[in-house]
Write a protein that holds these residues in place. Structure first.
Motif, PDB file in Angstrom:
ATOM      1  N   SER A 189      -2.058  -1.685  -0.388  1.00 41.07           N
ATOM      2  CA  SER A 189      -1.788  -2.404   0.859  1.00 41.07           C
ATOM      3  C   SER A 189      -2.974  -2.434   1.826  1.00 41.07           C
ATOM      4  O   SER A 189      -3.075  -3.337   2.651  1.00 41.07           O
ATOM      5  N   ALA A 214      -3.678  -0.256   7.276  1.00 44.70           N
ATOM      6  CA  ALA A 214      -2.392  -0.202   6.568  1.00 44.70           C
ATOM      7  C   ALA A 214      -2.204   1.153   5.886  1.00 44.70           C
ATOM      8  O   ALA A 214      -1.073   1.588   5.655  1.00 44.70           O
ATOM      9  N   ALA A 218       0.869   3.697   4.838  1.00 41.72           N
ATOM     10  CA  ALA A 218       0.995   3.931   3.400  1.00 41.72           C
ATOM     11  C   ALA A 218       0.908   5.415   3.070  1.00 41.72           C
ATOM     12  O   ALA A 218       1.644   5.919   2.203  1.00 41.72           O
ATOM     13  N   TYR A 361       0.755  -4.038   5.082  1.00 43.51           N
ATOM     14  CA  TYR A 361       1.640  -2.943   4.670  1.00 43.51           C
ATOM     15  C   TYR A 361       3.077  -3.437   4.505  1.00 43.51           C
ATOM     16  O   TYR A 361       3.746  -3.110   3.523  1.00 43.51           O
TER      17      TYR A 361
END
Length: 441
Positions: A189, A214, A218, A361
């Protein structure tokens, strides 16, 4: 098998599609029937998704049936519709052929890659280096996460699935399978070479650094779903403690695996078509090692299923999203679990005004909530057919949506919502000057 709509998850799916569909501005005027403000295509698509959830042993036929129903409705009620133009493109419309052909090539190609990796015997000796309890499962998820940062998430999920098949003695919990998909999607992502959606952003002109944050969400998500899934797997089947004696790694087969990955990355960077590199490497590798062509047959059903579903999603009449905001982006994560995230990302790029890292994300990780929500999940289901039950996936993989919600708001709290200015100029044709008519003399 559940055959009624009494299950709360089934009602929730219908409610989700019903609530989200009217939130989009629909396509140009047509005579398409609507029910309660929801056009027929959305109703047919929702019915297809529900069929996949209920009858997971017939997903390929349900997917093709849903696609046929949507196409029939298009030809009956939309005067200027052409499937050929939709696939190949026309004036003002980029065809879907590149995405579909690339996805076909990757699904088949990575099935062969995963088999090469399995037959290299490397997964057999990994128990020597993985912890013997739940920590072994968690370390494996971290490895998948890292691999996916520089490799397509399909390959990362397939490699992770191949390793899990060996180290857990062919008994992998569905909750852990959901975690494998989630780790591959989360890992890609924040990298423009790790996921199709982030690659699409990069090609469109988004700065690669603008999706990097992101990884804040994550990383949090990985810890949350990773720990729960690792305990699930450890309770279901503990990792094999000792590697078999006398195992010799087939280094030439591993070299072919590495060559496939390098070619995928190279052609993804230079041609935006990683499937070309994958197949060039496979064919060249066939000169060195015996290629498991039988895997193409094993992957056919899942590939046809995904092609039908992605094509069906691309036919939905979505022209505009609600105004860009963190709340819109948050709900797009849930939409991406049932709606192809590639057209969603295209719409967001055209609209502009998003925080690209937050969006990357949301649409990248959100597809992990259902097994058919991402190409990584569909690819892994070819290896583990028992995962093709949306009910079981949600029941045992509940930690994935929980991790999505928690990590999304952690990201907002730490890095905030910082929408980026349009990354490409929009040219508006200036109106022609008005010339006054000469007065009569």
């Amino acid at each position: 098998m559940i055959t009624t709509l009494s299950h709360p998850w089934h009602r929730g799916l219908l409610l989700l599609v019903g609530l989200l569909a009217p939130g989009f501005a629909l396509a140009a005027e047509s005579h398409m029937p609507a029910l309660g403000g929801i056009r027929l295509e959305f109703i047919l698509f929702a019915a297809t998704l529900l069929g996949v959830a209920l009858f997971h042993h017939y997903t390929m036929w349900i997917s093709l049936g849903g696609l046929a129903a949507v196409l029939i409705s298009k030809y009956l009620f939309v005067d200027d519709f052409s499937l050929l133009h939709h696939l190949l493109g026309s004036a003002g419309h980029e065809g879907e052929w590149r995405v579909l052909l690339n996805l076909i090539g990757l699904l088949f190609g990575f099935a062969i890659l995963a088999k090469h990796f399995e037959e290299s015997e490397l997964p057999q000796i990994l128990p020597k280096y993985l912890p013997n309890d739940w920590k072994g499962g968690f370390v494996l998820l971290v490895m998948i996460f890292v691999i996916s940062a520089f490799l397509d998430n399909i390959a990362a999920a397939m490699i992770g699935g191949a390793i899990a098949f060996v180290v857990f003695n062919k008994r992998v919990h569905i909750g852990y399978l959901a975690a494998i998909v989630a780790a591959s999607n989360a890992g890609g992502s924040g990298s423009v070479v790790g996921d199709t959606t982030t690659t699409l952003m990069w090609i469109d002109g988004v700065n690669p650094l603008h999706v990097l944050h992101a990884y804040v969400a994550a990383g949090v998500a990985l810890v949350l779903f990773g720990l729960v899934a690792s305990f699930q797997q450890d309770k279901y089947q503990r990792i094999v403690k000792d590697a078999p004696v006398g195992i010799a790694i087939e280094w030439h087969r591993l070299a072919v695996v590495g060559f496939i990955l390098v070619m995928a990355i190279a052609t993804n960077y230079f041609l935006d078509f990683p499937a070309i590199g994958v197949w060039v490497a496979i064919l060249l590798g066939a000169l060195v090692v015996k290629t498991p062509w039988q895997e193409l047959k094993n992957a056919t059903g899942g590939t046809i299923f995904l092609m039908g579903l992605v094509t069906c999603a691309s036919l939905m009449p979505v022209d505009e999203l609600p105004p860009a905001s963190w709340l819109t982006t948050f709900f797009l994560g849930f939409v991406s679990a049932v709606f192809d995230n590639i057209p969603l990302t295209k719409l967001c790029l055209e609209q502009g005004g998003y925080d690209w890292g937050v969006l990357a994300y949301a649409v990248g990780f959100g597809g992990s909530m259902l097994w058919f929500g991402s190409s990584a999940g569909v690819a892994l289901s070819n290896m583990y057919p028992e995962s093709r039950s949306a009910v079981q996936w949600v029941r045992h993989g509940w930690h994935v949506p929980v991790a999505y919600v928690v990590s999304f708001f952690v990201m907002l709290a730490l890095v905030g919502w910082e929408p980026h200015a349009p990354h490409k100029e929009t040219f508006v044709e200036a109106p022609a000057p008005v010339v006054a008519a000469p007065s009569a003399s």
